[in-house]
Motif scaffolding. Structure first.
Motif, PDB file in Angstrom:
ATOM      1  N   GLY A 114      -3.841   6.629   7.738  1.00  0.00           N
ATOM      2  CA  GLY A 114      -4.955   7.557   7.679  1.00  0.00           C
ATOM      3  C   GLY A 114      -5.747   7.372   6.395  1.00  0.00           C
ATOM      4  O   GLY A 114      -5.687   6.315   5.747  1.00  0.00           O
ATOM      5  N   GLY A 115      -6.468   8.396   5.999  1.00  0.00           N
ATOM      6  CA  GLY A 115      -7.299   8.330   4.807  1.00  0.00           C
ATOM      7  C   GLY A 115      -6.497   8.531   3.531  1.00  0.00           C
ATOM      8  O   GLY A 115      -5.264   8.576   3.537  1.00  0.00           O
ATOM      9  N   PHE A 116      -7.219   8.668   2.429  1.00  0.00           N
ATOM     10  CA  PHE A 116      -6.592   8.809   1.125  1.00  0.00           C
ATOM     11  C   PHE A 116      -5.975  10.197   0.941  1.00  0.00           C
ATOM     12  O   PHE A 116      -6.454  11.189   1.496  1.00  0.00           O
ATOM     13  N   THR A 117      -4.916  10.247   0.145  1.00  0.00           N
ATOM     14  CA  THR A 117      -4.397  11.525  -0.326  1.00  0.00           C
ATOM     15  C   THR A 117      -5.410  12.120  -1.309  1.00  0.00           C
ATOM     16  O   THR A 117      -6.358  11.452  -1.738  1.00  0.00           O
ATOM     17  N   ALA A 118      -5.189  13.375  -1.694  1.00  0.00           N
ATOM     18  CA  ALA A 118      -6.144  14.071  -2.558  1.00  0.00           C
ATOM     19  C   ALA A 118      -6.357  13.350  -3.882  1.00  0.00           C
ATOM     20  O   ALA A 118      -7.481  13.319  -4.411  1.00  0.00           O
ATOM     21  N   ASP A 119      -5.311  12.753  -4.417  1.00  0.00           N
ATOM     22  CA  ASP A 119      -5.447  12.052  -5.706  1.00  0.00           C
ATOM     23  C   ASP A 119      -5.852  10.589  -5.544  1.00  0.00           C
ATOM     24  O   ASP A 119      -5.970   9.872  -6.541  1.00  0.00           O
ATOM     25  N   ARG A 120      -6.034  10.151  -4.292  1.00  0.00           N
ATOM     26  CA  ARG A 120      -6.473   8.787  -3.961  1.00  0.00           C
ATOM     27  C   ARG A 120      -5.478   7.720  -4.429  1.00  0.00           C
ATOM     28  O   ARG A 120      -5.841   6.550  -4.566  1.00  0.00           O
ATOM     29  N   GLN A 121      -4.239   8.108  -4.662  1.00  0.00           N
ATOM     30  CA  GLN A 121      -3.219   7.151  -5.078  1.00  0.00           C
ATOM     31  C   GLN A 121      -2.440   6.576  -3.898  1.00  0.00           C
ATOM     32  O   GLN A 121      -1.628   5.675  -4.066  1.00  0.00           O
ATOM     33  N   ALA A 122      -2.665   7.106  -2.721  1.00  0.00           N
ATOM     34  CA  ALA A 122      -1.934   6.652  -1.536  1.00  0.00           C
ATOM     35  C   ALA A 122      -2.771   6.921  -0.294  1.00  0.00           C
ATOM     36  O   ALA A 122      -3.767   7.659  -0.331  1.00  0.00           O
ATOM     37  N   LEU A 123      -2.357   6.305   0.818  1.00  0.00           N
ATOM     38  CA  LEU A 123      -2.928   6.618   2.120  1.00  0.00           C
ATOM     39  C   LEU A 123      -1.988   7.560   2.859  1.00  0.00           C
ATOM     40  O   LEU A 123      -0.777   7.575   2.618  1.00  0.00           O
ATOM     41  N   THR A 124      -2.532   8.330   3.759  1.00  0.00           N
ATOM     42  CA  THR A 124      -1.738   9.245   4.562  1.00  0.00           C
ATOM     43  C   THR A 124      -1.299   8.553   5.848  1.00  0.00           C
ATOM     44  O   THR A 124      -1.737   7.441   6.169  1.00  0.00           O
ATOM     45  N   VAL A 125      -0.452   9.233   6.602  1.00  0.00           N
ATOM     46  CA  VAL A 125      -0.030   8.754   7.920  1.00  0.00           C
ATOM     47  C   VAL A 125      -0.840   9.499   8.979  1.00  0.00           C
ATOM     48  O   VAL A 125      -0.764  10.739   9.071  1.00  0.00           O
ATOM     49  N   ALA A 126      -1.621   8.789   9.725  1.00  0.00           N
ATOM     50  CA  ALA A 126      -2.422   9.411  10.800  1.00  0.00           C
ATOM     51  C   ALA A 126      -1.575   9.623  12.054  1.00  0.00           C
ATOM     52  O   ALA A 126      -1.784  10.561  12.810  1.00  0.00           O
ATOM     53  N   GLU A 127      -0.594   8.703  12.261  1.00  0.00           N
ATOM     54  CA  GLU A 127       0.193   8.747  13.490  1.00  0.00           C
ATOM     55  C   GLU A 127       1.484   7.964  13.300  1.00  0.00           C
ATOM     56  O   GLU A 127       1.477   6.873  12.717  1.00  0.00           O
ATOM     57  N   ILE A 128       2.593   8.531  13.763  1.00  0.00           N
ATOM     58  CA  ILE A 128       3.859   7.811  13.814  1.00  0.00           C
ATOM     59  C   ILE A 128       3.888   7.060  15.137  1.00  0.00           C
ATOM     60  O   ILE A 128       3.832   7.670  16.211  1.00  0.00           O
ATOM     61  N   ILE A 129       3.960   5.752  15.078  1.00  0.00           N
ATOM     62  CA  ILE A 129       3.927   4.940  16.297  1.00  0.00           C
ATOM     63  C   ILE A 129       5.323   4.603  16.780  1.00  0.00           C
ATOM     64  O   ILE A 129       5.627   4.694  17.970  1.00  0.00           O
ATOM     65  N   GLU A 130       6.195   4.222  15.851  1.00  0.00           N
ATOM     66  CA  GLU A 130       7.562   3.839  16.252  1.00  0.00           C
ATOM     67  C   GLU A 130       8.507   4.050  15.077  1.00  0.00           C
ATOM     68  O   GLU A 130       8.229   3.614  13.964  1.00  0.00           O
ATOM     69  N   GLN A 131       9.623   4.753  15.365  1.00  0.00           N
ATOM     70  CA  GLN A 131      10.617   5.004  14.315  1.00  0.00           C
ATOM     71  C   GLN A 131      11.777   4.010  14.440  1.00  0.00           C
ATOM     72  O   GLN A 131      12.097   3.551  15.500  1.00  0.00           O
ATOM     73  N   ILE A 166       0.858  -1.179   0.000  1.00  0.00           N
ATOM     74  CA  ILE A 166       0.000   0.000   0.000  1.00  0.00           C
ATOM     75  C   ILE A 166       0.896   1.232   0.000  1.00  0.00           C
ATOM     76  O   ILE A 166       1.775   1.374   0.854  1.00  0.00           O
ATOM     77  N   ARG A 167       0.694   2.099  -0.965  1.00  0.00           N
ATOM     78  CA  ARG A 167       1.461   3.336  -1.051  1.00  0.00           C
ATOM     79  C   ARG A 167       1.039   4.276   0.069  1.00  0.00           C
ATOM     80  O   ARG A 167      -0.156   4.496   0.308  1.00  0.00           O
ATOM     81  N   VAL A 168       2.037   4.836   0.782  1.00  0.00           N
ATOM     82  CA  VAL A 168       1.791   5.726   1.921  1.00  0.00           C
ATOM     83  C   VAL A 168       2.616   6.996   1.727  1.00  0.00           C
ATOM     84  O   VAL A 168       3.777   6.935   1.329  1.00  0.00           O
ATOM     85  N   GLU A 169       2.013   8.140   2.002  1.00  0.00           N
ATOM     86  CA  GLU A 169       2.712   9.417   1.889  1.00  0.00           C
ATOM     87  C   GLU A 169       2.518  10.241   3.152  1.00  0.00           C
ATOM     88  O   GLU A 169       1.475  10.160   3.811  1.00  0.00           O
ATOM     89  N   THR A 170       3.549  11.038   3.474  1.00  0.00           N
ATOM     90  CA  THR A 170       3.454  11.956   4.597  1.00  0.00           C
ATOM     91  C   THR A 170       4.374  13.137   4.311  1.00  0.00           C
ATOM     92  O   THR A 170       5.062  13.177   3.285  1.00  0.00           O
ATOM     93  N   GLU A 171       4.410  14.108   5.220  1.00  0.00           N
ATOM     94  CA  GLU A 171       5.255  15.277   5.027  1.00  0.00           C
ATOM     95  C   GLU A 171       6.714  14.853   4.931  1.00  0.00           C
ATOM     96  O   GLU A 171       7.169  13.947   5.633  1.00  0.00           O
ATOM     97  N   ASN A 172       7.434  15.529   4.062  1.00  0.00           N
ATOM     98  CA  ASN A 172       8.826  15.175   3.802  1.00  0.00           C
ATOM     99  C   ASN A 172       9.666  15.286   5.074  1.00  0.00           C
ATOM    100  O   ASN A 172       9.725  16.342   5.698  1.00  0.00           O
ATOM    101  N   ASN A 173      10.282  14.191   5.441  1.00  0.00           N
ATOM    102  CA  ASN A 173      11.187  14.148   6.585  1.00  0.00           C
ATOM    103  C   ASN A 173      12.366  13.271   6.204  1.00  0.00           C
ATOM    104  O   ASN A 173      12.235  12.046   6.136  1.00  0.00           O
ATOM    105  N   PRO A 174      13.531  13.857   5.904  1.00  0.00           N
ATOM    106  CA  PRO A 174      14.683  13.077   5.437  1.00  0.00           C
ATOM    107  C   PRO A 174      15.141  12.002   6.413  1.00  0.00           C
ATOM    108  O   PRO A 174      15.807  11.041   6.016  1.00  0.00           O
ATOM    109  N   VAL A 175      14.759  12.133   7.669  1.00  0.00           N
ATOM    110  CA  VAL A 175      15.148  11.123   8.668  1.00  0.00           C
ATOM    111  C   VAL A 175      14.518   9.771   8.339  1.00  0.00           C
ATOM    112  O   VAL A 175      15.063   8.716   8.682  1.00  0.00           O
ATOM    113  N   PHE A 176      13.381   9.779   7.643  1.00  0.00           N
ATOM    114  CA  PHE A 176      12.661   8.540   7.366  1.00  0.00           C
ATOM    115  C   PHE A 176      13.238   7.752   6.180  1.00  0.00           C
ATOM    116  O   PHE A 176      12.868   6.587   5.985  1.00  0.00           O
ATOM    117  N   VAL A 177      14.091   8.358   5.373  1.00  0.00           N
ATOM    118  CA  VAL A 177      14.559   7.710   4.141  1.00  0.00           C
ATOM    119  C   VAL A 177      15.265   6.383   4.441  1.00  0.00           C
ATOM    120  O   VAL A 177      16.165   6.317   5.295  1.00  0.00           O
TER     121      VAL A 177
END
Length: 442
Positions: A425-442, A405-416
Motif C-alpha cells: 500500500g502507500g506510505f506510513t505516516a512517517d514515510r519510513q515504510a510502506l503499508t500492507v494493502a492486502e494479505i495475498i498468501e500466508q 523495502i520496509r513494510v509495516e502492518t497491524e501487529n499480528n504475532p502469527v506473522f513473526v
C-alpha cells in the motif's frame, strides 16, 4: 579450567557501539554467557557483569564508549566490567584506567571473555588489559547470531588490508582473514535448524574473503545458496572493486541471494578518492552501479559516503553531489569525516570546518531521502513477499521485502518469522515504510 558454579544466578548487561558486525559479535558473546548460566538482566535489574563492545571509527564513537562505561558503573555498582571491540584494541591501557573497568580485551580475545572474568572479583588499582599488536592477530572469532532479531548475522571475514588514509579499521581489526567455506556452511545449516530464514553476511571487507583459505567470495556465495531452510541472504557491504560481474550475475539467478547490495563509494570525486587511497574512480563506480541495475533491476542499492574529508574543497563537494545525484541508487549512508590518530589523512591539507561538514551531510541526507522515497513509490500496488520480524511491544509489526523495502502492518504475532505475500500500500505516516494493502498468501 572455568568454574561455572561461579556464574549461577548471575546477570549481565550488554552495550554495543558501531557496525552490524559488532552487534552480531555481542549477540554471540551473550549466547556464550547464557550457556554457562549467566542470564541477560531485565530492565531495572542490577547486573553482575557489564560488557561493552566498543567502536573507534570516529571520535564520537570513542566518547560514547567512555560515557557508556561511566553510566553502567553508576547503574550497576560492584558489577564486573569488561570492555572489548575496536577501541579496546587501539587504546587498551587507556580504557583499563577508566573507573570501574576490570578487564579490557583486544580483538584477538573477543571470543574468550569467559577465560578473563574469573570469579568476578573486582580489580583494585585499575583494570587489566590484554591485546597484541593488530599486525600479529591471526585468529578468526566465529559469530553467527540473531540476538533479539529475526535475521541471523553470519560473520564470514575479519580485518582489512586496504589502509585507506582516513580509516583505523586495519589497526583495530588486524589483517584480512577468514575461515573455510565449509565452516560457514555448517553455521548456516545450524541457523536453519534453529528456524532462521534470513542471514545477513557480515565482515569488515567481505569481498576479500578467501585470502586465508585459497577460496573466493563467489565460492562462498554458491555454497551458502545451497543450504536448505535459509530462504534469504543479504550481503551487508562489499567494496565496488570486489563485487565482480560474476557475483552480480550469480545473484541474478540465485535461489536465495536477495536483490540488495550495499556498496561503499566514500567520495564522489576522483580527486578525493585518490586522496583516500580508494581502489577505483567514479567512472568505475558508475559502471558497477549500472551493471547491478542491468542484472538486478529491482535491487535496493545502498551507498556509503563520507563528507568533509581533508582536501574536499567546496568545488569538489559540489562535483561529488552532482555525481551521486545522477546514480540510480536507493539510499545513502552519510558519515562526517572524523580525524583519527595515526591515519595518513592527517597529512593532507585542507581541513573542513565542523559547520561545513554538517551542511554537506544535511544536503546528502536530504538527497538520500528523495532517492529512497522515489524507490519505494515504484512498488506501491505491487505484490511482494515480506519476512516479518518480532515487533516491539505495542508497535506495528514490520519486515522487509526481498529488495529491502520496509513494510509495516497491524501487529499480528502469527506473522513473526514468516514469509507473507502481500500487496503493498502507500506510505506510513512517517514515510519510513510502506503499508500492507492486502494479505495475498500466508
Amino acid at each position: 579450567m572455568i568454574d561455572e558454579t561461579v556464574f549461577k544466578d548471575k546477570k549481565a548487561v550488554y552495550y554495543t557501539l558501531g557496525c552490524k558486525l559488532n552487534f552480531s559479535e555481542t549477540a554471540t558473546i551473550e549466547r556464550t554467557l547464557q550457556e554457562v548460566g549467566i542470564r541477560t538482566a531485565r530492565r531495572g535489574e542490577k547486573a553482575d557483569i557489564c560488557i561493552v563492545n566498543s567502536c573507534a571509527v570516529t571520535q564520537e564513537a570513542e566518547k560514547k564508549c567512555r560515557q557508556a562505561i561511566h553510566k553502567l558503573v553508576r547503574q550497576h555498582p560492584g558489577a564486573f566490567v569488561v570492555i572489548t571491540g575496536c577501541y579496546a584494541q587501539l587504546s587498551p591501557e587507556k580504557l583499563s584506567m577508566e573507573s570501574g573497568v576490570d578487564v579490557v580485551l583486544g580483538i584477538d580475545r573477543k571470543g574468550s571473555i569467559l577465560e578473563h572474568i574469573g570469579n568476578l572479583e573486582k580489580r583494585t588499582g585499575g583494570g587489566e588489559w590484554f591485546a597484541q599488536p593488530s599486525k600479529d592477530v591471526r585468529n578468526f572469532v566465529h559469530s553467527c547470531s540473531r540476538g533479539d532479531r529475526t535475521r541471523y548475522f553470519l560473520k564470514v571475514q575479519d580485518g582489512c588490508d586496504y589502509f585507506c588514509t582516513y580509516c583505523t579499521i586495519p589497526f583495530a581489526r588486524g589483517r584480512s582473514r577468514n575461515p573455510k567455506v565449509e565452516e560457514l556452511v555448517a553455521q548456516a545449516q545450524k541457523a536453519a535448524a534453529e528456524g532462521g530464514k534470513e542471514i545477513v553476511i557480515t565482515g569488515v571487507n567481505i569481498g576479500d574473503f578467501g585470502k586465508s583459505t585459497g577460496e573466493s567470495f563467489l565460492s562462498l556465495v554458491k555454497a551458502l545458496d545451497g543450504v536448505e531452510g535459509i530462504s534469504r541472504y543479504r550481503i551487508s557491504s562489499i567494496e565496488p572493486n570486489l563485487i565482480t560481474d560474476e557475483i552480480i550475475d550469480y545473484m541474478a539467478q540465485s535461489r536465495s541471494f536477495m536483490p540488495h547490495l550495499h556498496i561503499p563509494l566514500q567520495a564522489g570525486s576522483d580527486e578525493v578518492l585518490k586522496l583516500m587511497h580508494r581502489r577505483y574512480d567514479t567512472a568505475f563506480f558508475a559502471e558497477k552501479i549500472a551493471k547491478v541495475r542491468r542484472a538486478l533491476p529491482d535491487a535496493f542499492i545502498g551507498v556509503d559516503v563520507i563528507v568533509g574529508t581533508r582536501g574536499e574543497s567546496e568545488e569538489l563537494f559540489e562535483k561529488a553531489y552532482e555525481f551521486i545525484k545522477g546514480l540510480d541508487i536507493s539510499q545513502l549512508h552519510v558519515f562526517s569525516y572524523s580525524e583519527r590518530p595515526g591515519t595518513q589523512a592527517l597529512k593532507i591539507a585542507g581541513a573542513v570546518s565542523p559547520a561545513e561538514k554538517h551542511c554537506r551531510s544535511r544536503r546528502l541526507i536530504e538527497l538520500s531521502e528523495e532517492k529512497r522515497i522515489a524507490f519505494y513509490e515504484r512498488y506501491i500496488g505491487r505484490e511482494a513477499v515480506v519476512l516479518f520480524e518480532k515487533p516491539k511491544a505495542c508497535m506495528p509489526i514490520g519486515g522487509f521485502t526481498s529488495n529491502y523495502i520496509r513494510v509495516e502492518t497491524e501487529n499480528n504475532p502469527v506473522f513473526v518469522n514468516r514469509l507473507v505475500r502481500v500487496r503493498l500500500g502507500g506510505f506510513t505516516a512517517d514515510r519510513q515504510a510502506l503499508t500492507v494493502a492486502e494479505i495475498i498468501e500466508q
